[in-house]
Every structure is written in structure tokens, then in C-alpha cells.
Design a protein around this motif. Structure first.
Motif, mmCIF file in Angstrom:
data_model
loop_
_atom_site.group_PDB
_atom_site.id
_atom_site.type_symbol
_atom_site.label_atom_id
_atom_site.label_comp_id
_atom_site.label_asym_id
_atom_site.label_seq_id
_atom_site.Cartn_x
_atom_site.Cartn_y
_atom_site.Cartn_z
ATOM 1 N N VAL A 50 29.720 36.376 51.328
ATOM 2 C CA VAL A 50 30.764 36.770 50.052
ATOM 3 C C VAL A 50 31.141 35.238 49.462
ATOM 4 C CG1 VAL A 50 32.770 37.726 49.348
ATOM 5 C CG2 VAL A 50 31.347 39.028 50.876
ATOM 6 N N ASP A 51 31.604 34.399 50.178
ATOM 7 C CA ASP A 51 32.052 33.043 49.834
ATOM 8 C C ASP A 51 30.973 32.324 49.178
ATOM 9 O OD1 ASP A 51 34.723 33.492 50.584
ATOM 10 O OD2 ASP A 51 34.198 32.555 52.413
ATOM 11 N N GLY A 65 29.239 37.659 45.143
ATOM 12 C CA GLY A 65 29.739 37.833 46.581
ATOM 13 C C GLY A 65 29.382 39.152 47.042
ATOM 14 N N ALA A 95 32.892 42.476 50.093
ATOM 15 C CA ALA A 95 33.195 41.731 49.158
ATOM 16 C C ALA A 95 34.632 41.920 48.644
ATOM 17 C CB ALA A 95 32.155 41.583 47.781
#
Length: 251
Positions: free
Chosen positions: A121-122, A153, A194
Motif C-alpha cells: 500500500v505504501d 496502494g 489499502a
């Protein structure tokens, strides 16, 4: 030539900062990886130390904006529940109750099914936000977060979830094979991870804005504090605690 020296100074400063961030990241990954691999009391102790560190930072932030003793106590109690629940879920995915077999998932499964999607996600949000940009989600809380980043993400986390589904890794591994419904559930899981991870990021940013601070602390050179690095993980594992672990205990 007069302007060249300040530019060189800035470049050296950036290079030093990147070196510090990289060194800190290597140490964090090595320590976390070793604790995850060893499992047992080592993993328990590692998660407990992280939780205590985040709670210390939480308390520092809260003291800066709490309106009075009662409000501060309420915030501290909420932090203990939020961070403690997430830490307990992190412990249990490796040690027992959240695994279908009751004996805990292996280090590889925990990494692939529970940690990698949050990291994705990051990574996906960073690159999609930088490359696409576009409208901000909540600029007053976190000016850098965009809808494109959230989509990136979600896409990255869904890819990891689909990978796990195809290889029967993690919770979905109890049902062998690949099906359309399995892929759909993997995509849904990626999107939900996410959304929750980004919500955790926004929540911490909102707290820091109320407190008037940039980082939760300076514990990690080049990265800020533990809460800064774990906000998304805490949010996701807290939701896991609420929907999976808590009912198991209460039931």
C-alpha cells in the motif's frame, strides 16, 4: 561559482539524509525479520517493545493537545486499546489463535499474507501519487495524500493478495486452487487493506497536526518515530483484532 557552493552543500545534506534513512531501514528490516523468523517469545517481545514505544509517542502527542486531565486519560485509554489490540493481533498471527491450524502461521506466511500487502500500500501509493498526482483526499490533514495514491496502494495490495491466492498462501490456503470468487475476494481484501492503512495514516497525521508536531518522535534516525512508520500496520492489525481475535475471545 558563488551559487555552486550552496548547491553542493544541499546535495551533501540530501545524500547524508538518504544514507541515514537507508541505514535505519536496513537495521529495522533486519531486526523485524529476525524476530519474525524466530517467532515465539522473541516475536512476542518484539511486538511488545514496538507497542510500548508507540504508546510512549502517543502519550507525547496527546499531552500537546488534550484539553484537560479527563480528556488526556480518555485518549491514553483509547491508545492502549488501539495499539494494544493491534500488537496482540500481530502476536497471534504468528503464535496461534488467528491461524486456522491453531498453531500460528509460519514466518513466510505472515510476511506474505499480513505484512507484504500493507507495505505494498505504501509503495503503490507513493509511486502513483508521484506519477499521477491529482486531487488531494484531505489536504488539511495530510497534504501529500491523493486519490491516485490510494488507488495505487489498493492496486499494489490487491496484486500481493492475488499472488497469495494463486499460490495458496495464508488464510486462503485452506481452500486449494484458483477460482474467480477467490480472485475477487483477494482484490476486495487488497482494497480494504489499502483503505484501512491509509485511514491509519490520516489518523496519525490528524493527531500530529493537532499537537503541532511533524514527527511522532525522533527515535528512528531519518524516519521520525515508530508511530510514523507503523501507523498503517497498527490500523490494519487493530481491525483484524476487532473482527477476528476479539470475537474468538468473547465467544
Amino acid at each position: 561559482m558563488a551559487g555552486a557552493e550552496p548547491r553542493l552543500t544541499r546535495l551533501r545534506s540530501v545524500g547524508t539524509d538518504l544514507s541515514v534513512r537507508l541505514a535505519s531501514a536496513v537495521v529495522m528490516v533486519a531486526v523485524a525479520g529476525a524476530a519474525l523468523w524466530l517467532g515465539g517469545w522473541v516475536w512476542f517481545g518484539f511486538c511488545a517493545i514496538l507497542a510500548l514505544g508507540v504508546l510512549w509517542e502517543w502519550n507525547r502527542i496527546v499531552k500537546a493537545f488534550a484539553g484537560g486531565p479527563l480528556a488526556e486519560i480518555a485518549w491514553l485509554f483509547g491508545g492502549a486499546c488501539y495499539v494494544g489490540g493491534a500488537a496482540l493481533a500481530m502476536i497471534m498471527v504468528r503464535s496461534g489463535a488467528l491461524a486456522a491450524e491453531g498453531g500460528g502461521y509460519s514466518a513466510v506466511v505472515v510476511l506474505a499474507s499480513f505484512l507484504a500487502p500493507i507495505v505494498a500500500v505504501d509503495v503503490g501509493a507513493y509511486f502513483a501519487g508521484r506519477m499521477i498526482g491529482g486531487p488531494k483526499i484531505a489536504p488539511k490533514i495530510s497534504p501529500s495524500k491523493t486519490w491516485a495514491g490510494l488507488g495505487g496502494g489498493a492496486f499494489a495490495a490487491s496484486c500481493v493478495a492475488i499472488f497469495n491466492e494463486v499460490l495458496d498462501i495464508g488464510p486462503g490456503g485452506t481452500i486449494p486452487g484458483v477460482s474467480g470468487s477467490g480472485i475477487a475476494l483477494a482484490v476486495l481484501a487488497g482494497v480494504l487493506i489499502a483503505v484501512v492503512a491509509q485511514a491509519g495514516d490520516f489518523f496519525e497525521s490528524w493527531m500530529k497536526r493537532r499537537a503541532g508536531v511533524k514527527d511522532s518522535s525522533g527515535l528512528i534516525p531519518g524516519h521520525g518515530g515508530l508511530f510514523d512508520r507503523l501507523d498503517g500496520f497498527i490500523a490494519v492489525f487493530f481491525v483484524l483484532f476487532v473482527v477476528a481475535l476479539l470475537p474468538a475471545y468473547l465467544g
